[in-house]
Design a protein around this motif. Structure first.
Motif, PDB file in Angstrom:
ATOM      1  N   ALA A 147       0.839  -1.200   0.000  1.00 53.06           N
ATOM      2  CA  ALA A 147       0.000   0.000   0.000  1.00 53.06           C
ATOM      3  C   ALA A 147       0.873   1.248   0.000  1.00 53.06           C
ATOM      4  N   PHE A 148       1.942   1.185   0.791  1.00 54.67           N
ATOM      5  CA  PHE A 148       2.829   2.349   0.856  1.00 54.67           C
ATOM      6  C   PHE A 148       3.582   2.538  -0.455  1.00 54.67           C
ATOM      7  N   MET A 149       4.039   1.426  -1.052  1.00 58.70           N
ATOM      8  CA  MET A 149       4.781   1.520  -2.301  1.00 58.70           C
ATOM      9  C   MET A 149       3.911   2.115  -3.404  1.00 58.70           C
ATOM     10  N   LEU A 150       2.647   1.716  -3.424  1.00 54.62           N
ATOM     11  CA  LEU A 150       1.778   2.143  -4.511  1.00 54.62           C
ATOM     12  C   LEU A 150       1.306   3.583  -4.342  1.00 54.62           C
ATOM     13  N   THR A 151       1.039   3.977  -3.087  1.00 54.14           N
ATOM     14  CA  THR A 151       0.451   5.300  -2.902  1.00 54.14           C
ATOM     15  C   THR A 151       1.441   6.330  -2.374  1.00 54.14           C
ATOM     16  N   GLY A 152       2.497   5.837  -1.722  1.00 46.47           N
ATOM     17  CA  GLY A 152       3.432   6.768  -1.097  1.00 46.47           C
ATOM     18  C   GLY A 152       2.860   7.441   0.139  1.00 46.47           C
ATOM     19  N   LEU A 153       1.710   6.950   0.611  1.00 42.00           N
ATOM     20  CA  LEU A 153       1.072   7.552   1.787  1.00 42.00           C
ATOM     21  C   LEU A 153       1.281   6.674   3.007  1.00 42.00           C
ATOM     22  N   LYS A 154       1.394   7.338   4.146  1.00 39.44           N
ATOM     23  CA  LYS A 154       1.574   6.564   5.368  1.00 39.44           C
ATOM     24  C   LYS A 154       0.362   6.682   6.272  1.00 39.44           C
ATOM     25  N   THR A 155      -0.722   7.256   5.772  1.00 39.07           N
ATOM     26  CA  THR A 155      -1.919   7.384   6.611  1.00 39.07           C
ATOM     27  C   THR A 155      -2.445   6.005   6.940  1.00 39.07           C
TER      28      THR A 155
END
Lengths: 368, 377
Positions: free
Chosen positions: B60-68
């Motif tokens: 999820a982080f790799m794809l979106t770059g978000l840490k929420t």
């Protein structure tokens, strides 16, 4: 390849082999998750023995860890024997509690010791060659020596008690009746799992100990029905995963233990899909073949029933099969083609008749 | 710090209140859904699912770059459901036992997750720390926003559980019967397990991968001891989960080195221990007491009966009798006689001489009658 690279691969192979051997018995005995529990609780053993000897290099740590491993097993059984909680819940209750105690002890009293959460859970094989020890005049990596000793212990235990282990695994009742103590064998095996887990988790971390113990054995179980072969295959798959994992990690500059687990998981997936008899593909093909064979036998029986009767001219025709057996036209043609190829059925201008061979097959199917 | 101060901090200290609310939410959701897992002998599923979340979080982080948290949770849930489907397929199609398949899924998914994490490490803005807390649990980092997310996801999961209550009950207790009634049991199975995925995913940030399994198993195992009814068990399990969550958050605020996750696990373990020992009916302590009472009653009856049979040889059944003969049968007879005397069934006539009383005689006759009845049956 540099010396360090060869050493890392050697350590990885030895760790994988040492884990794969007891793993076979865990998988066969339905105790795979016990390795998960033990590989976590050995941390408590290490912490407690650390408080006694005040160093992380003592072999005493291994004994302390093995003792807590056995304690985990017996606490689980104690809880299970009360009949208040089931076996799987008992495992899920005991190991988080012991692991929590260990984590709190470390963060309260052993800060600054190289024993933090991440190191325990993840391990780092890449640093293994830096920690060296001199054995018989040879300068070897510390973990290579430790794991080689543990591997030898595992081999010796399994070779020595092979018959007993086999019997206790496949027929516990008979083993008990013959006077072998299943409990003794069980605890012996659990002691092996414990010392292997504590030796290996330094290199690959506690969670991947589970990958190395369970996955190669499970893949091997899909490939063979013989225990000796399963042991051999399981070591091979583990070792293959270790070497493959090392190169995968190297190519991507990634965590070696994670890569090893990934490659071993892929090997399992291959076995799951393509194992000669038990793989998904083999199962699907067998089911497909059985479907055709069944239909072909149905056809022969149908023809036999009406053979020589007045209705034969109507019933035993290609176009009638659709109506009578409710077969799709394409399927009916396929069945006919197969039956003709095997010389069960002859076709004469739409009328079907059995060959002697086909008649025999139909009669055999009916009397079975 | 007194208990009162501690409770006051629960209300007035913003950080502690947020953490306690978060862990309580987690406790309620994982407690309620864990009850089904424990009843269905899938206690270790929580363990496998929490480990399988790692690659989901990383992806999820790799794809979106978000840490929420919400993005990471969705990734974890997606991969968790994938893990369930794989688990179901491998268990159904091979001869491997379910625990082996759990072990494989748990460790291989985790390994893949580690591999993915190393790709992230090379990315300079990744600041892996955020991901690490998500995985190894650091309740102290919970923000109000996170707690709201947890409550929404958890509330939805509980709502679905309530809507399909009857179906899930059927699934847990008599799957074959449910199938014969025409319910899609396999779909329900996957659905119920997916709800467990939600419980696991919202717990990761607070207690971490390793200890999440305890939050699924322990409240339910404790609740099971107090009741035989599913509804009561689920409610109690949720209550125990919440109790452990709040007390864990409070205790860990007391000192350094007391990470919230392990403290919560020790709290819930204590609740399990108390339940296993003290729960009415099933508790081990009551069981032991019951056993002792039964043994005592049997011993009393057998001494009384022996005594009655001996005195039957006299013309007067109530006449005193030397105790020596009884002692030959049962060396502890004297102590048993003392207890019988307290109940007024025998009396001491002289030193070493005992006699039946009227009520003792009557009781012995009833016992004798029962014995004879049993022998003739």
């Amino acid at each position: 390849m540099s010396i360090a690279q060869i050493e890392i691969q050697l350590i990885a192979v030895v760790v994988a082999a040492a884990c794969a051997l007891p793993g076979v018995f865990l998988v066969l005995r339905g105790m795979a998750m016990m390795s998960d529990a033990i590989s976590h609780t050995v941390l408590l053993g290490i912490v407690l023995s650390y408080f006694v000897v005040r160093t992380l290099d003592s072999p005493l740590l291994i004994f302390g860890a093995a003792a807590i491993g056995l304690l985990t097993v017996s606490l689980t059984e104690l809880l299970n024997r009360t009949k208040l909680v089931k076996q799987d819940a008992a495992i899920g209750l005991v190991f988080p509690a012991l692991f929590s105690i260990a984590v709190i002890l470390i963060s309260r009293f052993a800060r600054g010791v190289h024993l933090d959460n991440d190191a325990v859970l993840l391990g780092e094989l890449a640093f293994a060659p830096f920690d060296r020890i001199s054995v018989l005049g040879l300068d070897l990596p510390h973990s290579l020596v430790v794991m080689a000793i543990i591997l030898l212990i595992n081999i010796a235990f399994i070779a020595l008690f092979y018959k007993e282990l086999k019997l206790a695994t496949f027929d516990a009742g008979l083993a008990a009746a013959l006077g072998f103590s299943p409990a003794l064998i069980h605890y012996g095996l659990m002691a092996l799992v414990s010392i292997t887990a504590v030796g290996a988790f330094d290199a690959v971390g506690s969670i991947l100990v589970v990958a190395l113990m369970v996955t190669p054995a499970a893949a091997a179980y899909l490939l063979t029905d013989r225990l000796e072969r399963m042991l051999g295959l399981s070591v091979l798959i583990g070792a293959g995963g270790a070497v493959g994992g090392y190169w995968l990690a190297r190519a991507n500059d990634a965590n070696i233990a994670g890569s090893m687990a990934t490659v071993i998981g892929l090997l399992f997936l291959l076995a799951f899909l393509f194992a000669p008899e038990r793989g998904v593909v083999a199962i699907a093909r067998r089911r497909g073949r059985q479907r055709w064979e069944f239909a072909q036998t149905m056809l022969a029986i149908h023809l036999l029933q009406h053979e020589g009767t007045p209705e034969a001219a109507v019933e035993n025709r290609v176009d009638h099969l659709q109506e009578h057996l409710r077969w799709e036209p394409a399927f009916a043609q396929g069945v006919l083609r197969r039956a003709e190829a095997q010389e069960w059925v002859e076709r004469d201008n739409g009328a079907l008749s059995l060959t002697p061979q086909g008649r025999q097959a139909a009669q055999k199917a009916l009397t079975r | 710090m007194s208990l009162l101060d501690l409770l006051r901090s629960l209300v007035f200290d913003h950080t502690i209140r947020t953490v306690a609310l978060g862990t309580a939410t987690l406790g309620v959701v994982s407690g309620a859904l864990g009850a089904f897992a424990v009843l269905r002998r899938q206690s270790l599923l929580g363990d496998a699912l929490s480990h399988a979340a790692l690659p989901g979080v990383a992806l999820a982080f790799m794809l979106t770059g978000l840490k929420t948290p919400i993005v990471l949770m969705l990734g974890a849930a997606f991969v968790g459901i994938l893990a369930i489907l794989l688990l179901e397929a491998v268990t159904r199609l091979t001869r491997l036992k379910e625990d082996s398949v759990l072990g494989i899924i748990l460790s291989v998914f985790f390994g893949v997750g580690l591999l993915l994490l190393t790709f992230l490490q090379r990315n300079p803005d990744a600041r892996q720390a955020g991901l690490n807390t998500f995985l190894f649990g650091q309740a102290a980092t919970l923000l109000t926003r996170d707690v709201v997310t947890m409550a929404i996801f958890g509330g939805l999961a509980l709502l679905v559980m309530a809507i399909f209550w009857k179906e899930f009950k059927l699934l847990s207790f008599d799957r074959e019967f449910g199938g014969s009634l025409g319910f899609p049991m396999r779909a329900l199975d996957i659905m119920l397990t997916s709800l467990l995925v939600v419980a696991v995913v919202i717990g990761l940030q607070a207690v971490g991968v390793v200890l999440m399994s305890a939050m699924v198993v322990a409240p339910a195992a404790a609740a099971r001891q107090w009741t035989n009814r599913l509804g009561v068990m689920v409610a109690l399990s949720a209550l125990f989960g919440a109790l452990a969550g709040v007390s864990g958050a409070l205790i860990s605020s007391l000192g350094s080195g007391l990470s919230t996750g392990p403290v919560i696990v020790l709290c819930i373990s204590a609740i399990v221990l108390i339940s296993v020992l003290l729960a009415p009916n099933r508790g081990l302590v009551w069981d032991k007491l019951r056993q002792r009472r039964n043994r005592r009653r049997l011993r009393g009856e057998s001494v009384l009966l022996d005594f009655y049979r001996m005195s039957g040889q006299h013309s007067d059944a109530l006449a005193p009798h030397p105790v020596a003969a009884l002692l030959a049968i049962n060396p502890q007879a004297e102590a048993v006689l003392e207890r019988l005397a307290e109940r007024g069934q025998v009396r001491r006539a002289a030193a070493g001489q005992w006699a039946l009383t009227e009520s003792g005689l009557a009781a012995a006759r009833v016992l004798e009658e029962e014995r004879l009845q049993k022998e003739t049956d």
